[in-house]
Design a protein around this motif. Sequence first.
Motif, mmCIF file in Angstrom:
data_model
loop_
_atom_site.group_PDB
_atom_site.id
_atom_site.type_symbol
_atom_site.label_atom_id
_atom_site.label_comp_id
_atom_site.label_asym_id
_atom_site.label_seq_id
_atom_site.Cartn_x
_atom_site.Cartn_y
_atom_site.Cartn_z
ATOM 1 N N GLU A 133 5.873 -4.858 -1.164
ATOM 2 C CA GLU A 133 4.654 -5.655 -0.290
ATOM 3 C C GLU A 133 3.539 -4.867 -0.661
ATOM 4 O OE1 GLU A 133 6.026 -5.416 3.665
ATOM 5 O OE2 GLU A 133 6.880 -7.505 3.525
ATOM 6 N N ARG A 134 3.614 -3.504 -0.845
ATOM 7 C CA ARG A 134 2.297 -2.704 -1.226
ATOM 8 C C ARG A 134 1.915 -2.564 -2.595
ATOM 9 N NH1 ARG A 134 3.169 2.534 2.939
ATOM 10 N NH2 ARG A 134 2.939 1.261 4.753
ATOM 11 N N GLY A 135 2.609 -3.439 -3.396
ATOM 12 C CA GLY A 135 1.947 -3.488 -4.934
ATOM 13 C C GLY A 135 2.707 -2.723 -5.661
ATOM 14 N N HIS A 136 3.527 -1.883 -5.400
ATOM 15 C CA HIS A 136 4.058 -0.917 -6.278
ATOM 16 C C HIS A 136 4.817 -1.542 -7.276
ATOM 17 C CE1 HIS A 136 2.698 2.450 -4.127
ATOM 18 N NE2 HIS A 136 3.107 2.260 -2.939
ATOM 19 N N PHE A 137 5.583 -2.791 -7.235
ATOM 20 C CA PHE A 137 6.142 -3.494 -8.283
ATOM 21 C C PHE A 137 6.241 -5.055 -7.442
ATOM 22 C CE2 PHE A 137 9.305 -0.767 -6.106
ATOM 23 C CZ PHE A 137 10.177 -1.948 -5.451
ATOM 24 N N ALA A 138 6.226 -5.875 -8.680
ATOM 25 C CA ALA A 138 6.279 -7.329 -8.206
ATOM 26 C C ALA A 138 7.767 -7.524 -7.650
ATOM 27 C CB ALA A 138 5.919 -8.190 -9.313
ATOM 28 N N TRP A 139 8.001 -8.633 -6.922
ATOM 29 C CA TRP A 139 9.348 -8.714 -6.499
ATOM 30 C C TRP A 139 10.091 -9.246 -7.725
ATOM 31 C CZ3 TRP A 139 11.561 -7.229 -2.189
ATOM 32 C CH2 TRP A 139 12.842 -7.716 -1.811
ATOM 33 N N THR A 140 9.549 -9.945 -8.314
ATOM 34 C CA THR A 140 10.223 -10.635 -9.596
ATOM 35 C C THR A 140 10.824 -9.313 -10.519
ATOM 36 O OG1 THR A 140 8.302 -10.815 -10.967
ATOM 37 C CG2 THR A 140 9.134 -12.957 -9.886
ATOM 38 N N ALA A 141 9.818 -8.157 -10.564
ATOM 39 C CA ALA A 141 10.391 -7.020 -11.373
ATOM 40 C C ALA A 141 11.570 -6.525 -10.679
ATOM 41 C CB ALA A 141 9.105 -6.119 -11.355
ATOM 42 N N TRP A 142 11.406 -6.366 -9.347
ATOM 43 C CA TRP A 142 12.582 -5.858 -8.628
ATOM 44 C C TRP A 142 13.739 -6.709 -8.640
ATOM 45 C CZ3 TRP A 142 15.186 -2.379 -6.516
ATOM 46 C CH2 TRP A 142 16.135 -2.552 -5.495
ATOM 47 N N ALA A 143 13.775 -8.036 -8.512
ATOM 48 C CA ALA A 143 14.945 -8.864 -8.780
ATOM 49 C C ALA A 143 15.624 -8.509 -10.278
ATOM 50 C CB ALA A 143 14.639 -10.291 -8.601
ATOM 51 N N LYS A 144 14.840 -8.470 -11.247
ATOM 52 C CA LYS A 144 15.204 -8.264 -12.616
ATOM 53 C C LYS A 144 15.728 -6.921 -12.665
ATOM 54 C CE LYS A 144 13.540 -8.100 -17.518
ATOM 55 N NZ LYS A 144 13.430 -6.736 -17.783
ATOM 56 N N ALA A 145 15.236 -5.784 -12.060
ATOM 57 C CA ALA A 145 16.002 -4.408 -12.133
ATOM 58 C C ALA A 145 17.343 -4.478 -11.393
ATOM 59 C CB ALA A 145 14.934 -3.305 -11.332
ATOM 60 N N LEU A 146 17.566 -4.999 -10.414
ATOM 61 C CA LEU A 146 18.779 -5.087 -9.499
ATOM 62 C C LEU A 146 19.662 -6.068 -10.493
ATOM 63 C CD1 LEU A 146 20.369 -4.643 -7.178
ATOM 64 C CD2 LEU A 146 19.491 -6.493 -6.176
ATOM 65 N N ALA A 147 19.253 -6.838 -10.893
ATOM 66 C CA ALA A 147 20.383 -8.047 -11.817
ATOM 67 C C ALA A 147 20.741 -6.834 -13.085
ATOM 68 C CB ALA A 147 19.274 -9.040 -12.353
ATOM 69 N N GLU A 148 19.707 -6.367 -13.474
ATOM 70 C CA GLU A 148 20.114 -5.198 -14.836
ATOM 71 C C GLU A 148 21.176 -4.205 -14.273
ATOM 72 O OE1 GLU A 148 16.241 -5.631 -17.111
ATOM 73 O OE2 GLU A 148 16.436 -4.039 -15.926
ATOM 74 N N GLU A 149 20.988 -3.667 -12.983
ATOM 75 C CA GLU A 149 21.948 -2.829 -12.372
ATOM 76 C C GLU A 149 23.212 -3.273 -12.111
ATOM 77 O OE1 GLU A 149 22.984 1.125 -11.836
ATOM 78 O OE2 GLU A 149 20.838 0.537 -12.435
ATOM 79 N N LEU A 150 23.318 -4.428 -11.744
ATOM 80 C CA LEU A 150 24.632 -5.074 -11.484
ATOM 81 C C LEU A 150 25.232 -5.546 -12.608
ATOM 82 C CD1 LEU A 150 23.344 -7.453 -8.516
ATOM 83 C CD2 LEU A 150 24.848 -5.700 -8.457
#
Length: 126
Positions: free
Chosen positions: A45-62
């Motif tokens: 929400e504070r603009g440190h990363f886009a939610w799509t970037a977050w979802a991608k990082a989590l998917a990569e971790e999984l």
Amino acid sequence: MTTAPSRVPAERLAALPPLPRDEEGPVFDEPWQAQAFALAVKLSERGHFAWTAWAKALAEELAAAEARGEPDDGSHYYHHWVSALERLVVERGLSDSAALEERKEAWADAYRHTPHGQPVELKRSE
């Protein structure tokens, strides 16, 4: 179990890899899981990363966990969440790996020295 605040837009939740949830939204077995969830939401929400970037990082971790042969029973989902969050925090320059490791060790030390049943608290840095 607790549920996530209802203010997280449904489209954001839908963008994530399979999330432990019920009909009301995400669920958490432990308070730290809800705190990790909220931290990711707030940083996005504070603009440190886009939610799509977050979802991608989590998917990569999984996916990495699956490639290592870790069971996919959901019990480690939020551990992967934290790992993905730590990676993004370092990649975006919000902290560095050494500082994160130092803080984790401080929490572990505080936990080891806290009497059973008492809240774990970090001592203030001088």
